[in-house]
Design an enzyme around this catalytic site. Structure first.
Site, short mmCIF file in Angstrom:
data_model
loop_
_atom_site.label_atom_id
_atom_site.label_comp_id
_atom_site.label_asym_id
_atom_site.label_seq_id
_atom_site.Cartn_x
_atom_site.Cartn_y
_atom_site.Cartn_z
N GLU A 93 0.22 -2.39 0.81
CA GLU A 93 -0.85 -2.27 -0.18
C GLU A 93 -0.44 -3.02 -1.43
OE1 GLU A 93 -1.61 1.90 -0.66
OE2 GLU A 93 -1.47 2.04 1.51
N ASP B 30 -3.36 7.36 -11.27
CA ASP B 30 -1.94 7.09 -11.13
C ASP B 30 -1.07 7.82 -12.14
OD1 ASP B 30 -1.60 5.16 -8.93
OD2 ASP B 30 -3.03 4.00 -10.11
#
Ligand SMILES: Cc1ncc(COP(=O)(O)O)c(C=O)c1O
Lengths: 607, 262
Positions: B52, B63
């Site tokens: 990824e 995040d």
């Protein structure tokens, strides 16, 4: 003209239609119709009157149903005699007063003589088209028959009215025959099946009926204002946001909720806030300036209207932990305040830089029992505090409610915050009627950070074309200086904090750092409602620099004895930029008081 | 055409292999702007099954601090969609494993969703993970575009996602489902408790059309092994980013070996 929507049957559909705020909803208690109502009526706004429709029914049954379903009116749709009506009119067996509407069916002509014996025993007449069924036939009668209406009793106009009749209704409204027409009654022409109403066509009808341009400035069923809004959230937040979306209108419509909200706004916040005619300021700018004094609210700004609403919402949803973001600290203080009031844990995220420059508000929050957590990422200001609050919510999906402080974020936040702030324009309407003899000013003006005080100030005027809307953004050091927060000029479409709106960003889609002397306007986006108002041209957007704002703040202090927040000073600065007519009535949202900004004013003016 | 492009998609081929898959996330342009391609090559060389590539964003809501910091640094280094596409121009000459771009929606929206997808196809990108593009919006506005360019869109599910919604997501997916291990932002944690393994088991028993790959909280051989007892594969992100922060871009082998071999 009022609106009645008749033949309601299904719970969800009732809530949907109720959200369009008709004046009456009709429930048919006559068994031989497919629209026969046989379930419960969900909690709907108290402003909507519930009408029970009966056909040649036993009076005792009617009394029973009225009390069971808490009906506000009964509509008699059979061959009920005047004597029978008079029994219902005079009985003491109803738990509360009930309006009586007597129906008469009209074919091509009508002998108005029959009305006379009913004059004293009912409150309204209703004229429907004569057909096979007692109502709901779907045909229109020739309304010109009503030219001969001999009475002064207000009546409902009914029978096959649909969206295609809008022009006819407008014509009718101008005619003599409509003089006593009190309401329009609709039913079958808005159905997808008997008893099920299509709310989007109904909305369009309502907008057209009230002469609103077809443009809708409120949120639509999918959570968008035109092309802006929506809920662009990671899957982790879906259950939280979805829970809120499914419940917010329902909860807000609960009479208990409304009562508690109104009570707190009155006793705790100190509402209604005054609408003050600023005489000396008006003289200086040769126009009529009214200030809506949100600065006089508890905690010193409009922010608390929203935090009161959201803390009640959080409690209804069973949440025990509250988080919030704050820039200048006004929303943080308002959140910490209501958490103290309700005894709930409170965590406020605030950019590290803002913590340093807004020390008094940080101390206030701590004194109120809140934990202030510094946002250390990015530029360490409001945008980053918002990111941190969202991350907290991702990590605490079950027990936590996030009280967003402006009309931003994923749907339903912008709409929910707007509805809580709408009390501002609701009050302006009656206050202006008292003082000026009219509800509509020529202009409403507010500063825009995310846009909550603005949304509340505009809300009840959005669909009043004679009211100009002015939105004031912070130009910082100047729109072209690279140090600005004038989103409507510098921004373009994108996604920030869960909604599609206008925001300041690089060509590559990275969100850029705004700048304004006022921490509350220092945000790189505007709420989706304002993006839509800007794009459609409904609102006029103006940008005001730091220095013009500071001067306007000083001017208001000297002329009216009111020291405004620097955010608010931006809205006041437009009088130096835009010429109004002497008899224009201009209402400015005085969103907050300047106590928190004294340091800034002192530094700036070397006081 | 739809079926043709998906048959060729490397993600589907990889998912058919009879092994547990290790997928690694890294932030493009980090630690240095030109590390992107060498990290990809080293990951493949050392036995990683899928990659990824993180397209950095200024405001990465989902995040934790590690990936936030790497994103901020990558942006400072000059990373943009344009630069990433330039870097990946010849990547398919040397790399065969599936490549997925993971990023937030706004940069793609600004690039133009169709132009972005077209570019991905041209470069040999196989799929996208866009945490803040909701399933419904994708389905209504973008699914046709993704399919036109043979891209697989990967959706997330969490312990809070209802069974009904999982089935809906399964019906719209055509690669794998990204199972977020716990209610959290990204960032390594130590080990999985009963709550998580119960959830892994519950999903495994739903008999979904798409295989599942577990991410968030996988950091080493132990958590990788534990997660892949219940799922087709697992994704490591923050732990790898931390590793290259400390040891630099040419230390990929040490990290991957330790995850695979303990
Ligand atoms: C006094 C005052 N006015 C206006 C604002 C701007 O917020 P909004 O646009 O949501 O009303 C703030 C925000 O801190 C404020 O404190």
């Amino acid at each position: 003209m009022k609106l009645k929507v008749c033949g309601m049957k299904y719970q969800d559909n009732i809530e949907q239609v109720a959200s369009l705020q008709p004046d009456y909803l009709g429930f048919i208690f006559y068994e031989k119709t497919p629209r026969h109502f046989d379930t419960k009526i969900p909690e709907i706004s108290e402003d909507i009157k519930k009408v029970g429709v009966f056909v040649n029914e036993e009076a005792s049954t009617i009394i029973e149903k009225v009390n069971e379903f808490e009906l506000d009116a009964i509509q008699l749709h059979g061959e009920e005699a005047p004597f029978y009506c008079s029994i219902l009119k005079t009985t003491k067996l109803f738990n509360k007063p009930v309006e009586i509407i007597k129906v008469f069916s009209i074919k091509d002509e009508f002998n108005f003589d029959v009305l006379e014996q009913y004059e004293a025993v009912c409150d309204y007449f209703l004229f429907d088209t004569k057909g096979k069924l007692p109502g709901g036939n779907g045909y229109i009668f020739d309304w010109s028959v009503l030219n001969d209406y001999p009475s002064t009793k207000p009546f409902f106009l009914s029978g096959g009215i649909g969206i295609d009749q809008i022009e006819d209704i407008k014509k009718f409204k101008k005619s003599e025959a409509s003089k006593y027409c009190y309401a329009i009654d609709v039913n079958s022409k808005f159905e997808t099946e008997p008893g099920l109403k299509n709310s989007s066509i109904l909305r369009e009808f309502i907008n057209k009926l009230h002469n609103r341009k077809t443009m809708n400035y409120n949120v639509d069923e999918k959570g968008y204002y035109g092309e802006f809004g929506g809920a662009f959230i990671p899957e982790m937040l879906y259950p939280n946001v979805e829970e809120l979306r499914q419940n917010y209108l329902k909860v807000m419509a609960e009479p208990n909720f409304q009562k508690e909200f109104d009570q707190l706004l009155k006793d705790y916040v100190g509402r209604p806030s005054p609408l003050y005619f600023a005489k000396r300021l008006s003289e200086k700018y040769n126009t009529k300036i009214y200030l809506k004094r949100e600065d006089l609210n508890h905690t010193g700004a409009h922010k608390i209207n929203n935090t009161i609403g959201q803390i009640l919402m959080a409690k209804r949803l069973g949440k025990t932990r509250i988080i919030a973001e704050t820039g200048a600290g006004q929303h943080g203080v308002a959140t910490a305040t209501v958490c103290a009031l309700m005894g709930l844990e409170c965590i406020v995220y605030m950019g590290e830089i803002d913590i340093a420059r807004q020390a008094p508000n940080v101390a206030r929050m701590k004194m109120l029992g809140a934990t202030v957590v510094p946002a250390l990422s990015g530029s360490r200001t409001l945008k980053d505090a918002t990111n941190e609050a969202i991350r907290d919510w991702i990590n605490n999906p079950v027990d936590t409610h996030y009280i967003i402080g402006s009309a931003i974020g994923p749907h339903p936040y912008p709409d929910m915050v707007t509805r809580f702030q709408a009390v501002i324009s609701e009050e302006i309407k009656w206050q202006l009627r008292e003082q000026e003899g009219r509800e509509n000013p020529d202009y409403v003006v507010a500063c825009i950070g995310g846009g909550s005080n603005a949304a509340g100030t505009y809300y009840h005027y959005l669909h009043e074309p004679d009211v100009g809307i002015i939105a004031v953004e912070a130009a910082g050091l100047g729109v072209d200086s690279g140090e600005s927060a004038a989103t409507s000029v510098l921004g373009n479409e994108g996604i920030i904090h869960g909604c599609k709106t206008l925001l300041m960003q690089t060509k590559d889609g990275q969100i850029t750092e705004p700048y304004s002397i006022s921490a509350g306007l220092d945000y790189p986006g505007v709420g989706p409602m304002h993006a839509h108002l800007s794009k459609t041209g409904r609102a006029e957007f103006m940008s005001i620099t730091d220095s013009d704002a500071m001067e306007a703040g000083l001017e208001l202090s000297k002329l009216e004895g009111i020291i405004p927040a620097i955010e608010t000073s931006h809205a006041l600065a437009i009088f130096g930029k835009k010429q109004f007519k002497p008899d224009d009535v201009v209402v400015v949202s005085l969103s907050g008081r300047g106590d928190k900004d004294l340091e800034n004013y002192i530094d700036y003016f070397k006081i | 055409m739809k079926n043709y492009s998906f048959k060729m998609n490397r993600i589907n081929q990889k998912l058919q292999e009879d092994k547990k898959l290790l997928s690694i996330y890294f932030t493009a342009g980090y630690p240095n702007i030109d590390d992107t391609v060498s990290i990809i090559q080293d990951l493949e060389k050392n036995g990683v099954d899928m990659i990824e590539i993180g397209l950095p964003f200024s405001d990465p809501l989902a995040d934790g601090p590690t990936i936030q910091d790497s994103s901020t640094a990558a942006l400072k280094n000059g990373m943009t969609s344009e630069v990433l596409f330039k870097q990946l121009k010849d990547v398919r000459k040397t790399v065969n494993i599936p490549l997925i771009i993971m990023g937030y929606f706004n940069p793609m929206f600004q690039y133009g969703v169709e132009a972005f997808c077209e570019k991905c196809q041209e470069l040999g990108i196989d799929g996208l993970i866009i945490p803040d593009l909701p399933v419904d919006v994708y389905h209504e506005h973008y699914q046709d575009i993704f399919e036109k360019y043979g891209l697989i869109n990967v959706f997330l599910i969490t312990p809070q996602t209802s069974d009904e919604r999982i089935r809906y997501i399964d019906s719209i997916s055509n690669g794998f489902i990204y199972m977020v291990s716990s209610a959290s932002t990204t960032g390594a944690q130590s080990g999985f408790g009963n709550v998580q393994t119960d959830y892994f088991e519950r999903i495994a028993q739903m008999d979904l059309k798409n295989p599942q790959v577990i991410g968030f909280g996988i950091s080493n051989n132990e958590t990788f092994t534990q997660a892949t007892q219940y799922a087709k594969g697992a994704i490591i992100g923050s732990a790898f980013v931390k590793h290259v922060t400390k040891y630099g871009a040419n230390s990929v082998d040490a990290f991957v070996n330790k995850v695979l071999n303990g």
